[in-house]
Design an enzyme around this catalytic site. Structure first.
Site, PDB file in Angstrom:
ATOM      1  N   LYS A 118       0.806  -1.214   0.000  1.00 30.26           N
ATOM      2  CA  LYS A 118       0.000   0.000   0.000  1.00 30.26           C
ATOM      3  C   LYS A 118       0.841   1.268   0.000  1.00 30.26           C
ATOM      4  O   LYS A 118       0.455   2.278  -0.593  1.00 30.26           O
ATOM      5  CB  LYS A 118      -0.961  -0.022   1.193  1.00 30.26           C
ATOM      6  CG  LYS A 118      -1.944  -1.187   1.151  1.00 30.26           C
ATOM      7  CD  LYS A 118      -2.771  -1.189  -0.131  1.00 30.26           C
ATOM      8  CE  LYS A 118      -3.708  -2.363  -0.236  1.00 30.26           C
ATOM      9  NZ  LYS A 118      -3.067  -3.617  -0.647  1.00 30.26           N
ATOM     10  N   GLU A 201      -2.229   7.267   8.028  1.00 35.73           N
ATOM     11  CA  GLU A 201      -2.998   7.953   6.994  1.00 35.73           C
ATOM     12  C   GLU A 201      -4.088   8.775   7.659  1.00 35.73           C
ATOM     13  O   GLU A 201      -4.719   8.336   8.630  1.00 35.73           O
ATOM     14  CB  GLU A 201      -3.610   6.931   6.037  1.00 35.73           C
ATOM     15  CG  GLU A 201      -4.245   7.531   4.799  1.00 35.73           C
ATOM     16  CD  GLU A 201      -4.693   6.445   3.835  1.00 35.73           C
ATOM     17  OE1 GLU A 201      -3.873   6.033   2.978  1.00 35.73           O
ATOM     18  OE2 GLU A 201      -5.857   6.010   3.938  1.00 35.73           O
ATOM     19  N   ARG A 293      -7.181  -7.194  -9.568  1.00 36.62           N
ATOM     20  CA  ARG A 293      -7.886  -8.451  -9.856  1.00 36.62           C
ATOM     21  C   ARG A 293      -9.314  -8.113 -10.250  1.00 36.62           C
ATOM     22  O   ARG A 293      -9.717  -6.948 -10.207  1.00 36.62           O
ATOM     23  CB  ARG A 293      -7.914  -9.316  -8.602  1.00 36.62           C
ATOM     24  CG  ARG A 293      -8.417  -8.556  -7.376  1.00 36.62           C
ATOM     25  CD  ARG A 293      -8.626  -9.420  -6.167  1.00 36.62           C
ATOM     26  NE  ARG A 293      -8.841  -8.669  -4.950  1.00 36.62           N
ATOM     27  CZ  ARG A 293      -9.973  -8.068  -4.596  1.00 36.62           C
ATOM     28  NH1 ARG A 293     -11.022  -8.120  -5.413  1.00 36.62           N
ATOM     29  NH2 ARG A 293     -10.077  -7.428  -3.459  1.00 36.62           N
TER      30      ARG A 293
END
Length: 447
Positions: A118, A201, A293
């Site tokens: 990430k 974050e 995906r």
């Protein structure tokens, strides 16, 4: 399908059924895999061939790269489709498939490894000029946490760098809480993802979760299939999704889809993927991650665009260009997807594995049911508890929801508790119907 002949479907449940059907429609043979618990499954019956890959526990079967690679070789497959979940975003698995001379139906291993981290994905977004939530690099020294938290500002999120699917996230509101939570978060990340790296974050309050479906080939073609709203969540797990995102301003839609395409181009993406964003009340949006995906909720995108996402995956993996360009992709109507899980909302959504004693599925105009089970099957305690996905399309959002309510009225399951009753309440909820809602709306609703 140029370049492909026989595809091993390295997954189970409704997504295995979906991929097998797409293979057959494309003139390809499909090979199923199964654990001890899944020997008599629906996808095994549908496939041209099948291979046993181990014991019921996922770590001993669907999460065992060696067992899957052995299955591909023993059944003479020339490609592997990982579906979603399990090893679908595992760069090591993709690399092993590539090194065995087989085609991995998804991004290249290097891209998976980059976007699966990430923090690295965040850096890629910044380099591509895509807005990101204010945050940090992975924390190298615990002593730096106070300074880093001050730079980001509270409230914030502790996030596992290797996390995904809403897992590995802890909200914190103060420095003391952060210091207490950091060791546990690192241990959790190591246990769940094999990587203890954690970064901070900024928490964007009362935001919407909006994601953009992209497709990219090896010939320079990159397109988006518009966006989905996935804000109806519980503990960061999606329960209901819509396409397009209700109430999204057109300028925001154009900017967010352009940003998704820009990121896919920047990282050299190949295949189907989803770029996920938070959208705040002002319409500002921020990149949070890329799911490299096919997504659980891809049916509603297919319903509003008429594009077969899995068929395009197979084309791309076979070396062909996309069958469409951006100008040819039009959006029509609205669609909503409901995830019906074998869980009991009255007992804090506790899983309710067991035998399916009776199952009645809905139908009618604009109604699609994706499922991997039939009456008499068992919902196993070893895997995800999904019973079925109900996807309903309408000429507008009002009709899509009306059809969803009718589909839920027709849906009937016995032997296990399910979330169908919750969805009946949700699809009749005036606040959700008025839309849009934010990512904590459902939890606030449930109390």
């Amino acid at each position: 399908m140029s370049g492909l002949r026989r595809v091993l479907v390295a997954n189970r449940g409704e997504i295995a059924v979906r991929i097998i059907r797409a293979c057959h429609a494309a003139g390809l043979e499909a090979v199923a895999v199964y654990s001890d618990a899944d020997e008599h499954s629906r996808w095994v019956a549908l496939a041209d061939d099948a291979a046993h890959i181990g014991r019921s526990a996922a770590q001993k079967s669907y999460l065992d790269p060696d067992a899957l690679l052995k299955a591909a070789r023993s059944t003479d497959a020339d490609a592997v489709h990982p579906g979603y979940g399990f090893l679908s975003e595992n760069g090591g698995f993709a690399r092993a498939i590539e090194e065995a001379g087989l085609v991995f139906i998804g991004p290249r291993a290097s891209v998976l490894e980059r976007m699966g981290d990430k923090a690295a994905a965040r850096s890629a977004a910044v380099a591509a000029g895509v807005p990101v939530v204010p945050g940090t690099e992975p924390i190298a020294e615990p002593g730096d946490v106070a300074r880093l938290a001050d730079e980001v500002g509270f409230p914030l999120l502790l996030k596992a760098a290797a996390g995904g699917g809403g897992r590995g996230i802890r909200p914190v509101t103060s420095l003391d809480e952060l210091r207490d939570a950091l060791p546990a978060a690192q241990a959790e990340a190591r246990s769940a993802f094999g990587d203890p790296a954690i970064y901070l974050e900024k928490a964007v309050s009362r935001a919407r979760h909006v994601e953009v479906q992209v497709l990219a080939d090896d010939h320079g073609g990159v397109v988006h299939l518009f966006e989905r709203d996935c804000s109806v969540q519980r503990r960061r797990q999606k329960l209901l999704e819509e396409a397009p995102a209700p109430g999204l301003r057109e300028e925001t839609r154009q900017a967010i889809t352009a940003a998704a395409v820009r990121l896919a181009e920047h990282v050299g993406y190949r295949g189907a993927g989803t770029v996920e964003f938070l959208v705040d009340g002002s319409g500002e949006f921020y990149f949070i991650e890329m799911n490299a995906r096919v997504q659980v909720e891809h049916p509603i995108t297919e319903m509003i665009t008429g594009v077969d996402v899995v068929a395009e995956q197979l084309r791309i993996a076979g070396g062909e260009p996309l069958s469409l360009d951006q100008a040819s992709i039009q959006r029509r109507g609205a669609a909503v997807e409901l995830r019906i899980n074998a869980e009991d909302p009255e007992r804090d959504f506790a899983p309710t594995p067991g035998g399916i004693e009776a199952l009645r599925l809905p139908g009618g105009p604009g109604v699609r049911v994706d499922t991997g089970i039939t009456q008499g099957d068992r919902i196993s305690p070893f895997y995800d508890s999904l019973i079925a996905k109900l996807a309903c399309w309408g000429e507008d959002r009002e009709q899509a929801y009306a059809r969803a309510r009718q589909a839920l009225a027709e849906f009937h399951v016995e032997g296990v508790a399910s979330t169908a009753g919750l969805h009946r309440r949700l699809t009749a909820d005036p606040e959700l119907i008025a839309g849009p809602v934010h990512t904590t709306w459902l939890e606030e609703r449930l109390g």
